[in-house]
Design a protein around this motif. Structure first.
Motif, PDB file in Angstrom:
ATOM      1  N   GLY A   1      27.807 -49.173 -16.486  1.00  0.00           N
ATOM      2  CA  GLY A   1      27.089 -47.925 -16.683  1.00  0.00           C
ATOM      3  C   GLY A   1      27.864 -46.756 -16.098  1.00  0.00           C
ATOM      4  N   ARG A   2      27.556 -45.555 -16.578  1.00  0.00           N
ATOM      5  CA  ARG A   2      28.257 -44.381 -16.073  1.00  0.00           C
ATOM      6  C   ARG A   2      27.334 -43.510 -15.225  1.00  0.00           C
ATOM      7  NH1 ARG A   2      30.905 -44.758 -21.334  1.00  0.00           N
ATOM      8  NH2 ARG A   2      29.401 -43.310 -22.227  1.00  0.00           N
ATOM      9  N   GLY A   3      26.137 -44.038 -14.916  1.00  0.00           N
ATOM     10  CA  GLY A   3      25.184 -43.271 -14.105  1.00  0.00           C
ATOM     11  C   GLY A   3      25.107 -43.800 -12.681  1.00  0.00           C
ATOM     12  N   THR A   4      24.120 -43.322 -11.951  1.00  0.00           N
ATOM     13  CA  THR A   4      23.892 -43.748 -10.561  1.00  0.00           C
ATOM     14  C   THR A   4      23.668 -45.255 -10.498  1.00  0.00           C
ATOM     15  OG1 THR A   4      22.754 -41.647 -10.317  1.00  0.00           O
ATOM     16  CG2 THR A   4      22.499 -43.242  -8.516  1.00  0.00           C
ATOM     17  N   ALA A   5      24.257 -45.880  -9.486  1.00  0.00           N
ATOM     18  CA  ALA A   5      24.138 -47.331  -9.372  1.00  0.00           C
ATOM     19  C   ALA A   5      22.898 -47.733  -8.581  1.00  0.00           C
ATOM     20  CB  ALA A   5      25.381 -47.904  -8.707  1.00  0.00           C
ATOM     21  N   ILE A   6      22.355 -48.891  -8.922  1.00  0.00           N
ATOM     22  CA  ILE A   6      21.340 -49.524  -8.083  1.00  0.00           C
ATOM     23  C   ILE A   6      21.941 -50.802  -7.508  1.00  0.00           C
ATOM     24  CG2 ILE A   6      19.300 -48.642  -9.272  1.00  0.00           C
ATOM     25  CD1 ILE A   6      19.204 -51.306 -10.810  1.00  0.00           C
ATOM     26  N   ARG A   7      21.377 -51.243  -6.410  1.00  0.00           N
ATOM     27  CA  ARG A   7      21.720 -52.535  -5.822  1.00  0.00           C
ATOM     28  C   ARG A   7      20.426 -53.228  -5.459  1.00  0.00           C
ATOM     29  NH1 ARG A   7      27.176 -52.854  -3.527  1.00  0.00           N
ATOM     30  NH2 ARG A   7      28.108 -50.823  -3.925  1.00  0.00           N
ATOM     31  N   ALA A   8      20.399 -54.509  -5.691  1.00  0.00           N
ATOM     32  CA  ALA A   8      19.221 -55.274  -5.303  1.00  0.00           C
ATOM     33  C   ALA A   8      19.188 -55.424  -3.786  1.00  0.00           C
ATOM     34  CB  ALA A   8      19.251 -56.635  -5.962  1.00  0.00           C
ATOM     35  N   ILE A   9      17.985 -55.601  -3.264  1.00  0.00           N
ATOM     36  CA  ILE A   9      17.800 -55.850  -1.834  1.00  0.00           C
ATOM     37  C   ILE A   9      17.072 -57.171  -1.690  1.00  0.00           C
ATOM     38  CG2 ILE A   9      16.498 -55.092   0.207  1.00  0.00           C
ATOM     39  CD1 ILE A   9      16.984 -52.185  -0.888  1.00  0.00           C
ATOM     40  N   ASP A  10      17.547 -58.008  -0.807  1.00  0.00           N
ATOM     41  CA  ASP A  10      16.803 -59.231  -0.507  1.00  0.00           C
ATOM     42  C   ASP A  10      15.636 -58.840   0.387  1.00  0.00           C
ATOM     43  OD1 ASP A  10      15.723 -61.546   0.481  1.00  0.00           O
ATOM     44  OD2 ASP A  10      17.660 -62.578   0.656  1.00  0.00           O
ATOM     45  N   PRO A  11      14.413 -58.871  -0.134  1.00  0.00           N
ATOM     46  CA  PRO A  11      13.294 -58.365   0.665  1.00  0.00           C
ATOM     47  C   PRO A  11      12.998 -59.248   1.877  1.00  0.00           C
ATOM     48  CG  PRO A  11      12.484 -59.401  -1.346  1.00  0.00           C
ATOM     49  CD  PRO A  11      13.977 -59.390  -1.447  1.00  0.00           C
ATOM     50  N   ALA A  12      13.478 -60.487   1.852  1.00  0.00           N
ATOM     51  CA  ALA A  12      13.212 -61.374   2.985  1.00  0.00           C
ATOM     52  C   ALA A  12      14.029 -60.994   4.205  1.00  0.00           C
ATOM     53  CB  ALA A  12      13.499 -62.824   2.594  1.00  0.00           C
TER      54      ALA A  12
ATOM     55  N   ALA B   1      14.471 -53.826  -9.220  1.00  0.00           N
ATOM     56  CA  ALA B   1      14.437 -54.766  -8.097  1.00  0.00           C
ATOM     57  C   ALA B   1      15.223 -56.040  -8.371  1.00  0.00           C
ATOM     58  CB  ALA B   1      12.988 -55.122  -7.762  1.00  0.00           C
ATOM     59  N   HIS B   2      15.484 -56.371  -9.622  1.00  0.00           N
ATOM     60  CA  HIS B   2      16.183 -57.630  -9.870  1.00  0.00           C
ATOM     61  C   HIS B   2      17.232 -57.519 -10.982  1.00  0.00           C
ATOM     62  CE1 HIS B   2      13.198 -58.113 -13.069  1.00  0.00           C
ATOM     63  NE2 HIS B   2      12.257 -57.995 -12.178  1.00  0.00           N
ATOM     64  N   PRO B   3      18.230 -56.670 -10.748  1.00  0.00           N
ATOM     65  CA  PRO B   3      19.274 -56.493 -11.769  1.00  0.00           C
ATOM     66  C   PRO B   3      20.125 -57.737 -11.979  1.00  0.00           C
ATOM     67  CG  PRO B   3      19.883 -55.360  -9.739  1.00  0.00           C
ATOM     68  CD  PRO B   3      18.451 -55.799  -9.582  1.00  0.00           C
ATOM     69  N   GLY B   4      20.343 -58.495 -10.913  1.00  0.00           N
ATOM     70  CA  GLY B   4      21.181 -59.687 -11.046  1.00  0.00           C
ATOM     71  C   GLY B   4      20.496 -60.755 -11.893  1.00  0.00           C
ATOM     72  N   THR B   5      19.225 -61.003 -11.600  1.00  0.00           N
ATOM     73  CA  THR B   5      18.432 -61.921 -12.425  1.00  0.00           C
ATOM     74  C   THR B   5      18.462 -61.441 -13.879  1.00  0.00           C
ATOM     75  OG1 THR B   5      16.997 -62.234 -10.500  1.00  0.00           O
ATOM     76  CG2 THR B   5      16.152 -62.978 -12.634  1.00  0.00           C
TER      77      THR B   5
END
Lengths: 525, 525
Positions: A16-27, A188-192
């Motif tokens: 993507g060419r926009g702002t990035a997100i990163r997942a967070i392990d909520p645990a 919340a779950h981009p990797g999944t």
């Protein structure tokens, strides 16, 4: 294989060419790699263009070909193996077994739509034969079936990273209907989402489906979602999430030069009514069932029973005592995201401070970040009726018990409720008359009414309704779970006076798909 | 019996407290008695309150009881005899025979919905039996059917004073679904509306239906209509009329705290495509058919063929010459209202002045007020593609022929079109390949596609679709004519784990209504 952070635009895996997100392990609060840069306006447009181009060929594929495609998606999701489940655990904090079960449900859902496609009922074929001799005017030959609406924008849900996300119910039903899908992954779950997206892309390739029948986008804020819903090539929207999010999409869809349908599943508190005889007979068992349903998955279900209504008295006191005991033993559970945890904590705090509400139980405290400590509150019917804020959804394991002075107040509560996904009644035979008096009201308030069960756990089948009057959903005429969900992405077309050679296959004289048509007013055997 | 000017609010015939309207005989310009004072806000509210109160009992009536009610309405409309037809002629300028035919169609429509109710397919009963032994979790018993949405606001249409007004298709399908109806009469034919309203009221009484199941309101401006659509007890809207009127109702419905569905049938130009072989073989017959359809009822049909597309050449020249000859002979016809006549005259004038449009024929001039002089225009594909104004609907007998340089331009026109109620193809066997290439586009643009017919004349049957993508209607997933119209006023409800005694009749174990249910995935024989 590793995660790349790439979107899927048709056949291309691109950053993507926009702002990035990163997942967070909520645990743990740990930030997970890789980064997922969001789609630019041009990239959203490209996905929509490809979807529109794919639509021409895709909607003309046979039901059998689309069924094979859905089956193949299920296979490819299964083939992802442990990598998918491990990433989903890390991104959501949900237990391994739950996610394994959800994967099973997701694949079963895809296969259920495949079976539905093959059965053909969804085409709703209607034939009125020509009556050339009719007076005063002859009747032409008229035939109707259902056709696909066009490309569908699907929004992944936070609480079902598999069953209501990239290859979840909205995607499965839209693809079944003949609609290409552009998915906006949940932040919340981009990797999944990437894993599942790659599985779908492999199925597209294996089944030689047209490029653009599926794309997967990421996006940090609302821009990607709003751009998607506003794109003229998108013809419907599937969404599961918050009320504010759903309403924003409805507004964007209505503001288009050509408004489009939005199927937003938004909020519900899923009232549970305990009738006197049942409550008297088994207050402890009911309390156990209630707390189990309330705390399951940290209460992060659309159908979580957040409201319980019963008449005051010893039986209810016993129920509350038992529920209190159960709930106090319930362990803290990791919530899906820090944002969801914060909202839960803040809503629970406000409820605890409410002058007319009494906290009767708290679950076990947590031992890490984002832990949901279950909560049980009690209030009186008068207070509940007086304050609309008391029927706002709290997403998480928080329940409110409303004590009523009699059957009249129970009914007043029922009538006072907003639209719901579910309404539940616990009753014995001696309660039938009381239940019968309440049922007409509940039928108008909820998409699903249960007797002696709990609303969590939504079966994927023909008879399911996961929907309900506003604000439970934006369109009470539909369901987002079960085979009837396919109807959301279809519209009827009538063919008048067509030569057989030009008719769509499903409508031809010889009935090659062997459908049970409505032929001259009679259902074919 | 004489007309009174009274509204019907439940069982009461009452004078409105708002501004009065009076009908005008468009053939003479004469103002007709009596005056029809409009409803006040309190009167609108009263009608909605009664409708809501009636809903509880009415939605629980059996399909057979509602069928008998619809049959009784038809009887009572017929019993009005000549008084109804005479008043309708005076208020609309439509010919006697047309209105007699429309009365027949209206009563047939009511009886068709009665038959549909008795057949029971509309309930869409689905049963998934309990599987108590299933692993890992048992499946509960799940049953689904359709329930009524709630009170419906119906707006009478100018051009069908009987078939799409007080007891027309919207009212018949809403009453069939179990929804009380509050009708806002069209300002142009209040007397016709009063007659029919009184017939419905008599049927309510004869069938002992609850008071408030039907009310009839008048109103001069938009206030009554907007108040009706904004009332929280109204749960859906049926409308046939202009684009601006329909969009205003959609906006009001979306602005409510609880948005509701609006079924607005708004505007269409109903393109007709003449394919080369057909055009070559029978240009004169096609011209005759086209002009007959274009001028029927002064062109005041939603399905009037206002646009004709064909490839340039001798055959099209011959068609235009023949159509010109036919149209020039066509007599002037009285239009429905002075307002409709003024709009027609103004739109036709603007088209005649358009730099890229050529007028090729005018019908016979009129000999009185509000006479529609039919008009035929020709333009080129390039001009049509360049100017969106050329696809605005002109309500009345005005046709525009678009000349194309080849099949590519024909296709470009098809793709350029807004959503339509109908699209028509005239073709011979030699045209099949060309038609096959165009059909996918037309299927996405129109609710009904016709071969070798004309779009005027909308059959009331199972397979009809009188609907189509925006702006033809506000909801492409529905039809306002034909038995599928009942689905607009229904929503699904699922019953989980119910004891048989508490289930709605249609869902009981013994299948007392003998419906062909979808039972565990199989359609019952």
């Amino acid at each position: 294989m590793t995660l790349t952070g790439n979107m899927l635009i048709g056949r291309q895996a691109v950053a993507g060419r926009g702002t990035a997100i990163r997942a967070i392990d909520p645990a743990t609060g740990a930030v997970l790699e890789p980064a997922y840069p969001g789609g630019s306006p041009a990239q959203v447009e490209q996905a929509c263009t490809l979807a529109w181009e794919a639509f021409t060929a895709y909607r003309e594929t046979s039901p059998a070909a689309r069924a094979a495609f859905l089956d193949t998606i299920a296979e490819e999701v299964e083939a992802l193996g442990d990598a998918l489940i491990e990433r989903a655990v890390a991104e959501t904090g949900l237990p391994l077994a739950r996610l394994q079960g959800e994967r099973g449900r997701t694949c079963q859902q895809l296969r259920t739509f495949a079976r539905t496609l093959r059965a053909g009922e969804w085409l709703d074929v209607r034939v009125d034969s020509a009556q050339p001799q009719r007076q005063p005017l002859p009747r032409p030959d008229l035939r109707q079936h259902q056709v696909a609406l066009g490309p569908v924008a699907v929004f992944g849900a936070s609480n079902f990273p598999l069953a209501f996300s990239v290859a979840g119910g909205d995607t499965a039903s839209a693809l079944a209907a003949g609609c290409p899908v552009v998915v906006k992954a949940h932040v919340a779950h981009p990797g999944t989402s990437e894993w599942v997206g790659r599985a779908v892309a492999r199925a597209v390739e294996r089944c030689a489906m047209p490029e653009g029948v599926f794309s997967l986008l990421y996006g940090a804020g609302h821009e990607v979602g709003i751009a998607l819903v506003s794109d003229p090539r998108i013809k419907a929207v599937g969404f599961t999430g918050s009320r504010s999010g759903g309403l924003a999409l409805c507004q964007a869809a209505q503001a288009r030069p050509e408004p489009i349908p939005v199927y937003a599943e938004m909020s519900a508190i899923n009232p549970v009514f305990l009738f006197p005889a049942a409550l008297h007979a088994r207050s402890e068992a009911l309390a156990e069932g209630f707390v189990a349903s309330l705390t399951q998955g940290a209460g992060q279900f659309c159908t979580n029973p957040g409201l319980l209504i019963a008449q005051r008295g010893e039986a209810l006191d016993a129920f509350i005592a038992a529920a209190t005991g159960q709930l106090e033993k319930s362990p803290a559970q990791t919530m899906l995201t820090p944002g969801i945890f914060d909202a839960f904590a803040s809503s629970v705090g406000a409820l605890a401070r409410h002058a007319k509400v009494r906290r009767v139980a708290s679950g076990q405290p947590g031992d890490g970040p984002n832990r949901c400590q279950a909560q049980l509150f009690v209030t009186e019917a008068d207070a509940f009726l007086a304050d609309p804020a008391l029927q706002a959804e709290i997403f998480g394991a928080a329940g409110l018990i409303v004590q009523c002075r009699g059957a009249g107040q129970v009914r007043a509560i029922a009538e006072h409720l907003e639209g719901q996904l579910t309404a539940t009644l616990h009753l014995d035979e001696a309660d039938h008359d009381a239940a019968r008096a309440l049922l007409p009201t509940l039928e108008l308030k909820a998409g699903r009414v249960l007797v002696n069960g709990w609303p969590t756990g939504v079966e994927v089948c023909d008879a399911m309704v996961h929907g309900g009057p506003f604000p439970a959903t934006s369109d009470a005429r539909s369901t987002s779970v079960g085979t009837a969900a396919i109807q959301r992405f279809l519209r009827p077309v009538c063919y008048q006076g067509f030569p057989d050679a030009l008719l769509p296959t499903a409508l031809r004289q010889g009935n090659p798909l062997q459908l049970r048509r409505l032929l001259d007013g009679q259902r074919e055997a």
